[in-house]
Design an enzyme around this catalytic site. Structure first.
Site, short mmCIF file in Angstrom:
data_model
loop_
_atom_site.label_atom_id
_atom_site.label_comp_id
_atom_site.label_asym_id
_atom_site.label_seq_id
_atom_site.Cartn_x
_atom_site.Cartn_y
_atom_site.Cartn_z
N ILE A 91 0.87 -1.17 0.00
CA ILE A 91 0.00 0.00 0.00
C ILE A 91 0.91 1.23 0.00
O ILE A 91 2.07 1.15 0.41
CB ILE A 91 -0.98 0.02 1.20
CG1 ILE A 91 -0.23 -0.09 2.53
CG2 ILE A 91 -2.01 -1.07 1.09
CD1 ILE A 91 -1.16 -0.02 3.76
N ASP A 92 0.39 2.34 -0.47
CA ASP A 92 1.20 3.55 -0.62
C ASP A 92 1.72 4.06 0.72
O ASP A 92 1.14 3.79 1.77
CB ASP A 92 0.38 4.66 -1.28
CG ASP A 92 -0.11 4.29 -2.67
OD1 ASP A 92 0.55 3.45 -3.30
OD2 ASP A 92 -1.14 4.83 -3.10
N LYS A 93 2.75 4.86 0.63
CA LYS A 93 3.34 5.49 1.83
C LYS A 93 2.29 6.23 2.65
O LYS A 93 2.21 6.09 3.87
CB LYS A 93 4.46 6.45 1.41
CG LYS A 93 5.02 7.28 2.55
CD LYS A 93 6.03 8.29 2.04
CE LYS A 93 6.53 9.19 3.16
NZ LYS A 93 7.50 10.22 2.68
#
Length: 306
Positions: free
Chosen positions: A136-138
């Site tokens: 998942i994105d930062k």
């Protein structure tokens, strides 16, 4: 050291842009770094990054071999929702990068996992992404599954491939959705104008399907739930922007000026479910909305009641 010889066919291009536009896979910042370190010669001479090329100029670019890197263990606290000898389910905080990459070699989830698990992580994705089955994105918070061995990794990866892996998110999006529920079925691929971004496109893309439903409507915003049928890079962010309701606070695909002060995207991986590789039983986990998300909901409630 890798040496590339480039011939300039037109006049007027800046040296750094000329290099980044060539086919040697260097970003403009990387090109600038090489120029400033004397690794670029134009007709045998060192020049500045702003040098304007002329037709017939010969540019030689010396690109050093990449330094070998192996992720290192770091004592970083983890919010572990579930753990056994085959896998972990971790609640990743907003702002933490999942695995080391250029510019983020320390302080990642992988660094923390190496400290917690030692050698007990699957090696399928190599030394920089041990145990990582999906990402998942930062700036996306929430649940992430980690494989402790290759057997578990292969089983979980196959479930993702077959779309039998449950992934539900909650998000705040800009504007009011017309319908209470719907589906975005639109292929996603690299943006041809900006390779760091994704977009809905028919060229060099993969099918992508996102199901959404409204949780609460606010003044100018909507709190929604999204269920992924596929798992493409930036899928929810791209799909919601595509239908005119980008994720609030999204600096890449969102509205540039929002009246509510969102500090980064409002996107949380709320639920994850899968068949356990060993027991073959379906298990599911849910994460509470984090404080930052609740804070934004409170802001929206205050606006709606003004």
């Amino acid at each position: 050291m890798n040496e590339f010889k480039l011939n300039c066919e037109t006049s007027g291009a800046r040296l750094d842009k000329f290099i980044s536009d060539s086919n040697i896979d260097l970003s403009r910042s990387a090109a600038v770094n090489l120029i400033e370190n004397g690794a670029v010669l134009v007709n045998g001479l060192i020049v500045s990054k702003k040098y304007k090329l002329s037709q017939g100029d010969v540019v030689v670019v010396n690109v050093p071999d990449p330094m070998p890197y192996e992720a290192k263990a770091e004592n970083i606290p983890l919010d572990i929702v579930y753990e056994d000898e085959y896998l972990l389910v971790v609640n990743k905080p907003k702002g933490m990068v999942v695995h080391p990459a250029a510019g983020n070699y320390d302080g990642t989830l992988v660094n923390a996992l190496l400290y917690h698990c030692g050698d007990s992580l699957s090696g399928i994705n190599g030394v920089l992404r041990p145990g990582i089955v999906h990402r998942i994105d930062k700036d996306t918070s929430g649940l992430l599954i980690v494989a402790k061995n290759d057997f578990a990794h292969r089983s979980l990866a196959e479930q993702i491939k077959e779309h039998s892996f449950t992934r539900e998110y909650e998000s705040i999006v800009f504007g009011n959705l017309k319908n209470d529920s719907g589906t975005v079925d639109a292929p996603i691929g690299r943006n041809p104008k900006d390779r760091k971004k994704m977009c809905v496109t028919e060229k060099n893309s993969k099918n992508a399907v996102t199901h959404y439903s409204v949780i609460t409507r606010y003044k100018g915003y909507t709190h929604i739930k999204c269920k992924l049928e596929t798992g493409r890079t930036h899928q929810i962010r791209v799909h919601m922007a595509y239908i005119g309701h980008p994720v609030s606070g999204d600096k890449v695909y969102g509205i540039k000026s929002e009246r509510v002060g969102f500090e980064g995207q409002c996107l949380h991986a709320r639920k994850i479910g899968f068949i356990h590789p060993k027991t073959n039983e379906y298990i599911e986990f849910t994460s509470e909305l984090p404080d930052y998300f609740k804070k934004y909901l409170t802001k929206l409630q205050n606006i709606s009641f003004c």
